[in-house]
Design an enzyme around this catalytic site. Sequence first.
Site, PDB file in Angstrom:
ATOM      1  N   LYS A  20       0.845  -1.188   0.000  1.00 58.61           N
ATOM      2  CA  LYS A  20       0.000   0.000   0.000  1.00 58.61           C
ATOM      3  C   LYS A  20       0.890   1.251   0.000  1.00 58.61           C
ATOM      4  O   LYS A  20       0.712   2.158  -0.783  1.00 58.61           O
ATOM      5  CB  LYS A  20      -0.914  -0.050   1.226  1.00 58.61           C
ATOM      6  CG  LYS A  20      -1.822   1.132   1.342  1.00 58.61           C
ATOM      7  CD  LYS A  20      -2.751   1.002   2.539  1.00 58.61           C
ATOM      8  CE  LYS A  20      -3.455   2.329   2.770  1.00 58.61           C
ATOM      9  NZ  LYS A  20      -4.334   2.324   3.928  1.00 58.61           N
ATOM     10  N   GLU A  29      10.493  -4.758   4.480  1.00 55.92           N
ATOM     11  CA  GLU A  29      10.533  -6.164   4.057  1.00 55.92           C
ATOM     12  C   GLU A  29      10.308  -6.277   2.550  1.00 55.92           C
ATOM     13  O   GLU A  29      11.029  -6.972   1.830  1.00 55.92           O
ATOM     14  CB  GLU A  29       9.445  -6.976   4.785  1.00 55.92           C
ATOM     15  CG  GLU A  29       9.664  -7.165   6.270  1.00 55.92           C
ATOM     16  CD  GLU A  29       9.065  -6.034   7.113  1.00 55.92           C
ATOM     17  OE1 GLU A  29       8.779  -4.940   6.569  1.00 55.92           O
ATOM     18  OE2 GLU A  29       8.889  -6.261   8.319  1.00 55.92           O
ATOM     19  N   GLY A  48      -4.662  -2.125   4.939  1.00 57.02           N
ATOM     20  CA  GLY A  48      -3.898  -3.290   4.485  1.00 57.02           C
ATOM     21  C   GLY A  48      -4.618  -4.597   4.785  1.00 57.02           C
ATOM     22  O   GLY A  48      -4.746  -5.465   3.929  1.00 57.02           O
ATOM     23  N   ARG A  49      -5.119  -4.745   6.009  1.00 55.59           N
ATOM     24  CA  ARG A  49      -5.756  -6.014   6.400  1.00 55.59           C
ATOM     25  C   ARG A  49      -7.155  -6.153   5.835  1.00 55.59           C
ATOM     26  O   ARG A  49      -7.820  -7.163   6.056  1.00 55.59           O
ATOM     27  CB  ARG A  49      -5.730  -6.160   7.914  1.00 55.59           C
ATOM     28  CG  ARG A  49      -6.345  -4.998   8.664  1.00 55.59           C
ATOM     29  CD  ARG A  49      -5.995  -5.040  10.146  1.00 55.59           C
ATOM     30  NE  ARG A  49      -6.456  -3.846  10.851  1.00 55.59           N
ATOM     31  CZ  ARG A  49      -5.771  -2.718  10.940  1.00 55.59           C
ATOM     32  NH1 ARG A  49      -4.593  -2.606  10.362  1.00 55.59           N
ATOM     33  NH2 ARG A  49      -6.264  -1.696  11.603  1.00 55.59           N
ATOM     34  N   GLU A  87      -4.705  -6.718  14.742  1.00 57.94           N
ATOM     35  CA  GLU A  87      -4.201  -5.400  14.315  1.00 57.94           C
ATOM     36  C   GLU A  87      -5.339  -4.376  14.329  1.00 57.94           C
ATOM     37  O   GLU A  87      -5.125  -3.190  14.528  1.00 57.94           O
ATOM     38  CB  GLU A  87      -3.550  -5.483  12.925  1.00 57.94           C
ATOM     39  CG  GLU A  87      -2.567  -4.350  12.675  1.00 57.94           C
ATOM     40  CD  GLU A  87      -1.768  -4.493  11.383  1.00 57.94           C
ATOM     41  OE1 GLU A  87      -2.346  -4.273  10.306  1.00 57.94           O
ATOM     42  OE2 GLU A  87      -0.568  -4.814  11.446  1.00 57.94           O
ATOM     43  N   HIS A 118      -4.873 -33.447  17.471  1.00 52.48           N
ATOM     44  CA  HIS A 118      -3.686 -34.202  17.875  1.00 52.48           C
ATOM     45  C   HIS A 118      -2.597 -33.244  18.331  1.00 52.48           C
ATOM     46  O   HIS A 118      -1.410 -33.595  18.352  1.00 52.48           O
ATOM     47  CB  HIS A 118      -3.220 -35.082  16.714  1.00 52.48           C
ATOM     48  CG  HIS A 118      -4.287 -36.037  16.271  1.00 52.48           C
ATOM     49  ND1 HIS A 118      -4.476 -37.266  16.862  1.00 52.48           N
ATOM     50  CD2 HIS A 118      -5.272 -35.903  15.352  1.00 52.48           C
ATOM     51  CE1 HIS A 118      -5.506 -37.878  16.287  1.00 52.48           C
ATOM     52  NE2 HIS A 118      -6.026 -37.059  15.372  1.00 52.48           N
ATOM     53  N   LYS A 168       9.198  -0.439  13.915  1.00 58.12           N
ATOM     54  CA  LYS A 168       9.794  -0.179  12.594  1.00 58.12           C
ATOM     55  C   LYS A 168      10.908   0.869  12.724  1.00 58.12           C
ATOM     56  O   LYS A 168      11.997   0.710  12.176  1.00 58.12           O
ATOM     57  CB  LYS A 168       8.735   0.362  11.627  1.00 58.12           C
ATOM     58  CG  LYS A 168       7.703  -0.659  11.176  1.00 58.12           C
ATOM     59  CD  LYS A 168       6.799  -0.031  10.117  1.00 58.12           C
ATOM     60  CE  LYS A 168       5.557  -0.843   9.865  1.00 58.12           C
ATOM     61  NZ  LYS A 168       4.587  -0.192   8.994  1.00 58.12           N
TER      62      LYS A 168
HETATM   63  O1  F6P Z   1       1.914  -4.246   9.934  1.00 54.50           O
HETATM   64  C1  F6P Z   1       1.676  -2.927   9.586  1.00 54.50           C
HETATM   65  C2  F6P Z   1       1.208  -2.818   8.180  1.00 54.50           C
HETATM   66  O2  F6P Z   1       1.066  -1.458   7.909  1.00 54.50           O
HETATM   67  C3  F6P Z   1      -0.083  -3.568   7.882  1.00 54.50           C
HETATM   68  O3  F6P Z   1      -1.209  -2.905   8.307  1.00 54.50           O
HETATM   69  C4  F6P Z   1       0.017  -3.743   6.415  1.00 54.50           C
HETATM   70  O4  F6P Z   1      -0.877  -4.718   5.935  1.00 54.50           O
HETATM   71  C5  F6P Z   1       1.464  -4.139   6.284  1.00 54.50           C
HETATM   72  O5  F6P Z   1       2.133  -3.345   7.251  1.00 54.50           O
HETATM   73  C6  F6P Z   1       2.077  -3.927   4.935  1.00 54.50           C
HETATM   74  O6  F6P Z   1       2.015  -2.590   4.537  1.00 54.50           O
HETATM   75  P1  F6P Z   1       2.198  -2.161   3.032  1.00 54.50           P
HETATM   76  O7  F6P Z   1       1.118  -2.811   2.231  1.00 54.50           O
HETATM   77  O8  F6P Z   1       2.121  -0.667   3.024  1.00 54.50           O
HETATM   78  O9  F6P Z   1       3.556  -2.649   2.583  1.00 54.50           O
END
Ligand code: F6P
Length: 528
Positions: A208, A214, A268-269, A354, A385, A494
């Site tokens: 987003k 990452e 995002g979620r 979240e 199990h 972060k």
């Molecule tokens: O974990 C924080 C967060 O902002 C989530 O809400 C989101 O889904 C994820 O990081 C990834 O964010 P982006 O889509 O901006 O890379």
Amino acid sequence: MITTTSSWKKLVALGKEAPQSTLSELFLGDAQRAARNTLHLNFGNGSLVADFSKQNITSDVVDALLELAQEASLSNRRDAMFTGVPINTSEGQPALHVALRAPSTHKIIVDGIDVVKEVQQVRRSMAEFATGVRNGKIVGATGKPFTHIINVGIGGSDLGPALVWDALSCTLKPSLLCSFVSNIDPVEVEKVLERHDAQQTLVVMCSKTFSTSETLSNGRIIQQWLAESVGDAGVAQHCAVVSVEPQRATSAGIAFAHSFNIWPWVGGRYSVSSAVNLANVVAFGSDVFDDFLSGMRAVDEHFVETPLAKNIPVMMGLISVWNRSILGRETQAVVPYSSALRLFAPYLQQLIMESNGKQVGSDNVAVATQTSPVVWGSVGTNSQHAFMQMLHQGTSVVPVDLIGFAKTQATHGDAHDSLMANMFAQAQALAFGAESTEPQRTMPGNRASTVLMADELSAQTLGALIALYEHSVFVQGCVWGINSFDQWGVELGKKLAQKISQQITQGAPSSDQDASTSQLLQWYLKHQ
Ligand code: F6P
């Protein structure tokens, strides 16, 4: 404050009485209990049933929960969400994931723009792109058709598409194979790349914000790998970007020939119904994505149109509040009896925790009750199990959502019958237990579960299931008075990680590090 309302006080009093009537007694005393506490939803080719009768609820509890929903102005807040009111107040945004699957005839205006129209445009360009890749008109830099997709993203930019891929590839035949890279751990990306031929791989980078470390790290590693095979000039042809601001990918040095927009008002979620699902649109075709969205839309309509007492996500949300805030259940397990849904629990962890893992309300005042439970789970029968022992006889009581399907697409129908028999048996054992002369063999029972069933696991029912939980989370957030659409709690980690990364590069912790972190960093640097 919700805890000062008369319905809340009623619920607290009922919560104190709850242990006095066990589920066995409640069922014995009321022949209509199962039917009365079960809700149905029919849509398209599908149907869903939600049996809440094995929750520790009575009709007084249900009445008080419905009163609570009124006192929390649930219907007004729901309508505000659906019409684009900026309910995500800390970020000054609407929360409009429902616009992503709204009928094309709808209009939802945000800042003077009809967002439904924009959504439809992006959906059309996704469909065009998917068709081009699937029929071999859109190819890689060396002219070979794409056979594999790697989705790069984390959180909502990974968990949603990964869940959909996992679930649908158990029942449908994809035209391309998808893999997912999320963690910054280089082992993950390197292992995935080993299994791919760069010349036939399409990379979908979802972020987003396009500022997520990452995704940037994995994106760069993958672009280098592509360049080694197709040359620097060919890299872009293998890459699609999904973002609010695709140009940020360019500034971050990521080359791409295809881009698809999402909007700041999609959390995002909550983004599984957006272009974040591009990998699956390409793999399964846009018709399948349309079916998926139609299941979500059916639940949206049910949520808006159905009276609260018959409204499945409303009852799911209110019962979660009852379990968490009134009965004090600290965790919530989710156990689908479907291997195809093995990623449902991790998906729900982000969606629920979240969204509602907060101690301060939208009004910036501390909430006076417990909020999000810890969400965890795995598939049945594997969980029987592993951890179900604790659920049956442990000292903590854990409400469980059990999810099952009437039909299987597999050929061994008798095995599916056994799978479902196990789900029914678990709900029964949790609720009614079993007596024994030996205390160690006694099953106390009276342990709550909800059984959710759909006729079969299709794109449509998967969409419906996800939307049920999205709206249940919203209901809980409304009652607790929290903003379910921001996530300030993840920001500090972060920032600190960035600072520590610089110190690792410099080869020494800064003098302002706390003693423990400083010592750990020194050990790390010495042992590298
Ligand atoms: O974990 C924080 C967060 O902002 C989530 O809400 C989101 O889904 C994820 O990081 C990834 O964010 P982006 O889509 O901006 O890379």
